[in-house]
Design an enzyme around this catalytic site. Sequence first.
Site, PDB file in Angstrom:
ATOM      1  N   HIS A 144       0.889  -1.315  -0.175  1.00  0.00           N
ATOM      2  CA  HIS A 144      -0.118   0.093   0.120  1.00  0.00           C
ATOM      3  C   HIS A 144       0.793   1.276  -0.030  1.00  0.00           C
ATOM      4  O   HIS A 144       0.403   2.348  -0.149  1.00  0.00           O
ATOM      5  CB  HIS A 144      -1.027   0.019   0.924  1.00  0.00           C
ATOM      6  CG  HIS A 144      -2.058  -0.733   1.001  1.00  0.00           C
ATOM      7  ND1 HIS A 144      -3.182  -0.163   0.561  1.00  0.00           N
ATOM      8  CD2 HIS A 144      -2.418  -2.307   1.362  1.00  0.00           C
ATOM      9  CE1 HIS A 144      -4.155  -1.248   0.410  1.00  0.00           C
ATOM     10  NE2 HIS A 144      -3.684  -2.550   0.743  1.00  0.00           N
TER      11      HIS A 144
ATOM     12  N   LYS B 224      -8.817  14.270   3.878  1.00  0.00           N
ATOM     13  CA  LYS B 224      -8.083  12.938   4.065  1.00  0.00           C
ATOM     14  C   LYS B 224      -7.240  13.047   5.377  1.00  0.00           C
ATOM     15  O   LYS B 224      -7.243  13.923   5.999  1.00  0.00           O
ATOM     16  CB  LYS B 224      -7.092  12.847   2.690  1.00  0.00           C
ATOM     17  CG  LYS B 224      -6.457  14.230   2.611  1.00  0.00           C
ATOM     18  CD  LYS B 224      -5.710  14.140   1.321  1.00  0.00           C
ATOM     19  CE  LYS B 224      -6.607  14.174  -0.074  1.00  0.00           C
ATOM     20  NZ  LYS B 224      -6.659  12.899  -0.585  1.00  0.00           N
ATOM     21  N   ARG B 225      -6.486  11.881   5.740  1.00  0.00           N
ATOM     22  CA  ARG B 225      -5.595  11.857   6.742  1.00  0.00           C
ATOM     23  C   ARG B 225      -4.657  13.245   6.759  1.00  0.00           C
ATOM     24  O   ARG B 225      -4.280  13.581   5.584  1.00  0.00           O
ATOM     25  CB  ARG B 225      -5.012  10.866   7.104  1.00  0.00           C
ATOM     26  CG  ARG B 225      -5.539   9.586   7.646  1.00  0.00           C
ATOM     27  CD  ARG B 225      -6.155   9.946   8.900  1.00  0.00           C
ATOM     28  NE  ARG B 225      -5.069  10.102   9.966  1.00  0.00           N
ATOM     29  CZ  ARG B 225      -4.933   9.004  10.843  1.00  0.00           C
ATOM     30  NH1 ARG B 225      -5.820   8.033  10.953  1.00  0.00           N
ATOM     31  NH2 ARG B 225      -4.017   9.085  11.803  1.00  0.00           N
TER      32      ARG B 225
ATOM     33  N   LYS C 283       0.639  14.535   1.658  1.00  0.00           N
ATOM     34  CA  LYS C 283      -0.840  14.908   1.057  1.00  0.00           C
ATOM     35  C   LYS C 283      -0.896  16.293   0.768  1.00  0.00           C
ATOM     36  O   LYS C 283      -1.736  16.893   0.062  1.00  0.00           O
ATOM     37  CB  LYS C 283      -1.720  14.272   1.973  1.00  0.00           C
ATOM     38  CG  LYS C 283      -1.981  12.684   1.958  1.00  0.00           C
ATOM     39  CD  LYS C 283      -3.264  12.348   2.884  1.00  0.00           C
ATOM     40  CE  LYS C 283      -3.336  10.947   2.923  1.00  0.00           C
ATOM     41  NZ  LYS C 283      -4.049  10.044   1.791  1.00  0.00           N
TER      42      LYS C 283
ATOM     43  N   THR D 143      -8.390   7.068  -2.708  1.00  0.00           N
ATOM     44  CA  THR D 143      -9.745   6.619  -3.244  1.00  0.00           C
ATOM     45  C   THR D 143     -10.617   7.821  -2.800  1.00  0.00           C
ATOM     46  O   THR D 143     -11.663   7.497  -3.658  1.00  0.00           O
ATOM     47  CB  THR D 143      -9.929   5.248  -2.147  1.00  0.00           C
ATOM     48  OG1 THR D 143      -9.811   5.729  -0.799  1.00  0.00           O
ATOM     49  CG2 THR D 143      -9.318   4.091  -2.757  1.00  0.00           C
TER      50      THR D 143
ATOM     51  N   LYS E  38     -14.232   8.776  -5.137  1.00  0.00           N
ATOM     52  CA  LYS E  38     -15.486   9.177  -4.547  1.00  0.00           C
ATOM     53  C   LYS E  38     -15.991  10.694  -4.952  1.00  0.00           C
ATOM     54  O   LYS E  38     -17.194  10.656  -5.389  1.00  0.00           O
ATOM     55  CB  LYS E  38     -15.376   9.236  -2.969  1.00  0.00           C
ATOM     56  CG  LYS E  38     -15.178   7.795  -2.241  1.00  0.00           C
ATOM     57  CD  LYS E  38     -14.910   8.136  -0.795  1.00  0.00           C
ATOM     58  CE  LYS E  38     -13.857   6.973  -0.266  1.00  0.00           C
ATOM     59  NZ  LYS E  38     -13.256   7.225   1.177  1.00  0.00           N
TER      60      LYS E  38
HETATM   61  C1  LIG Z   1     -12.241   7.413   1.325  1.00  0.00           C
HETATM   62  C2  LIG Z   1     -11.870   7.635   2.782  1.00  0.00           C
HETATM   63  C3  LIG Z   1     -10.294   8.080   3.168  1.00  0.00           C
HETATM   64  C4  LIG Z   1      -9.317   7.929   1.989  1.00  0.00           C
HETATM   65  O1  LIG Z   1      -9.053   9.205   1.319  1.00  0.00           O
HETATM   66  P1  LIG Z   1      -7.904   9.747   0.503  1.00  0.00           P
HETATM   67  O2  LIG Z   1      -8.281  10.959   0.154  1.00  0.00           O
HETATM   68  O3  LIG Z   1      -7.901   8.594  -0.321  1.00  0.00           O
HETATM   69  O4  LIG Z   1      -6.486   9.624   1.604  1.00  0.00           O
HETATM   70  C5  LIG Z   1      -9.877   8.354   4.219  1.00  0.00           C
HETATM   71  N1  LIG Z   1     -10.903   8.245   5.248  1.00  0.00           N
HETATM   72  C6  LIG Z   1     -12.197   8.266   4.910  1.00  0.00           C
HETATM   73  C7  LIG Z   1     -13.161   8.320   6.257  1.00  0.00           C
HETATM   74  C8  LIG Z   1     -12.446   7.893   3.626  1.00  0.00           C
HETATM   75  O5  LIG Z   1     -13.995   7.750   3.562  1.00  0.00           O
END
Ligand SMILES: *Cc1c(COP(=O)(O)O)cnc(C)c1O
Length: 812
Positions: free
Chosen positions: A361, A552-553, A558, A660, A664
């Site tokens: 990952h 995101k985190r 990032k 991911t 979305k």
């Molecule tokens: C989809 C999702 C992530 C992943 O987000 P990235 O932008 O790909 O880092 C992290 N936390 C939650 C709650 C999510 O739904």
Amino acid sequence: MNKIEPVFSQELLAESLSRHYQLTLGKDETAESHHYLYRATALTVRDHLVARWQETRDRYRTEQPKRINYLSLEFLMGRTLSNAVLNLDIEEELKAALVQQACDMEKLESEEPDAGLGNGGLGRLAACFLDSCASLEIPVTGYGLRYQYGMFHQRIDNGHQVEQPDPWLRDGNPWEIESPENTRRVKFGGRTEQYQDENGVMRTSWEHTHDVLAVPYDLPIPGYKNDTVNTLRLWKSEATDEFDLDEFNAGSYIDAVAEKNRAEQITLVLYPNDVSEQGKELRLRQQYFLASASLQDVLHRWVRDHGKDFSIFAAKNGFQLNDTHPTVAIPELMRLLIDDYRLEWEEAWEITTSVMFYTNHTLLPEALEAWSVSLFEQLLPRVLEIIYEINARFLSHVNDQWPGDMDRLRNMSIVTEGDYPCVRMAYLGIVGSSSVNGVAALHTDLLKQGLFRDFNELWPEKFNNKTNGVTPRRWLAHSNPGLKALICSRIGDGWVQDLDELEKLAPYASDSDFAEQFMEVKQRNKAALASLVEQDCGVKFDTGMMFDVQVKRIHEYKRQLLNILHAIHLYRRICDGDTVGMYPRCLLIGGKAAPGYVMAKSIIKLISNVASVINADPRCQNLLRIAFFPDYRVTAMEVICSGTDLSEQISTAGKEASGTGNMKFMMNGAVTIGTLDGANIEIREAVGDDNFFLFGMTAGQVAATRTNYRPQEIIDADPDLSQVMRLLDSGHFDLDEAGLFYSVTAAIRCPSDPWVTAADFHSYVEAQQRVSECYADRQRWSKMAILNTAYSGRFSSDRTIREYRDDIWYRS
Ligand SMILES: *Cc1c(COP(=O)(O)O)cnc(C)c1O
């Protein structure tokens, strides 16, 4: 026993609701009803799942298909009720039944806490995969840990992150079914002993161990409208009954109870670190506990159905390892087959390397797990012996391939040399698996060329790519009912199961009627997001402005920092009256920082302070508003992704394995501003470069920059960045705490800044200006937004799982 088949009708659902409310929960109308009504509803829906669940299990037992086990330390499931209702297709009937109770679905749903058993992308991927496996009717069981405390809740206190525990099981969990009859026993500590078995063969046994019980709790995973219900089995650790005998007999009651506590600690809490490892003993205990309990579970079922004949075990079983976290399953399967079932090494190794599949990952060095040999020795002495043997045989194979090449031997060894030798879990994963996959095309290429280069030379056939995806059930059909209805009105509902059908929307991108309706849906979703932001952040968002979102985190790679530097740049322009071509925007940033990650926490504080200054400045009122969204989680993302115009995916190229969140947003008609990183590259290919705002260096350019990076020169040569840095240096955002952001500005100026923030600033600002201009042209923007939805089909986790199924799990 007779099969009880619940019937879907409003009357029967209403009757079942009342029965659970009054009889199961023992409540009457005077009770505080929302919470209990939620529980009665959950139990009612669960009744509908249970019959199908049993049928699915029976079917697997009689048909004996090859079964896949998805091992993951994290499953970020979010809420269950609404998803189950969607997949069971009982939405209409249930809503009608609830009307009789004078309660609407939305209020009820909000009573359910998120199952937050994960940090971020990796855990959410596992959850999306389970939904796709059930929807595609693939016999996959998820195996994980039933943490008593999931991901912490984040509060923002004066701009600082404060972590609070997440006691998600406090009121019980109506979705889980305990299965104590399937309890397994996991060994820790002790020592190994040699003995001669009754045939005179030398064998090893692992003795004087401190055992811990693994008690399974099962959660139903319903497929979409197909009557399949798969299982997510989560292990809870408990002390053995005899835990206390020795100590009780020695009269040490207190020590005995403390020992019991130690056993139960294993599944007490999720480690809240996204992509970084700390090497803590408890974490290794968690990993082994999951691996051993799950393997014993599968082997128990095997012996029940096939006796101790393992000749076709590999044809009937597979284990997908979600990152290195559960890779200790490789030596553990060897141990169980050799010590408990008395297979020869070669036979056990043939089986193990056929059934194990490893997913990588991340390439970030801080995430590569390497457990110290001394910790292994103390905690899992028998497992360490097996790792040594695996390594010895592997190195002898390497030596056959490249005779006398000592560098290769050293570089490829599973166990490192030196005073503090470590076990490299990723290498163990590669050596012990038949498949090693990355999670986006770029990521897999970088793995093959970089980190795993030698292994790719040795075994090119093992390496493959599986670009991540997300489930369109939760991330479109459920989270965006307005868009779902609009899409269905034009192309029907086949897309829910075959997301490629969304391409049929492409011709509508130039249909002004459709575009208008599409933008109306977006407008309503923005209103819903604005009210969430007002409630949770206390900031008013204006739905007439562009909604620009990065959730995101929080991590330096990032680059939330780059985002906030751009916000400061816009602020400076507003102050200077230089606002030509600046489209008004509301900027939302949210995410949790690992509790020990000091720089990430400073970035949160910086975002909060910049937001305070800008929101309080009347000049900004109609041009720029900023909010930090607290406690970002799955349930929040369901509202956020449908109400977003611009999706920020701005990681340093080469660092984000896939992402991911980007998928979305795309599905929900947001346009991406992003770097050529992770799955962004494939998103841009799918939607076309006209419909994607690209900026920044490529992964290759980033790597080349490493040797002579001079951020101060970049700052000096760029008036915009200079002014941003000047504002930061002058303490403009310190809010009476002088020097608060010194570490942040120092990191930007540091020649060894791995994230090259300064280098991408100019290109980012230019791309943002293009966004502004484009957004001002409503027709052009709506076309881009529609095309993003239309071409998001390949980012369905159904596509990803079909690829796992055809190329890895059931490859002939
Ligand atoms: C989809 C999702 C992530 C992943 O987000 P990235 O932008 O790909 O880092 C992290 N936390 C939650 C709650 C999510 O739904």
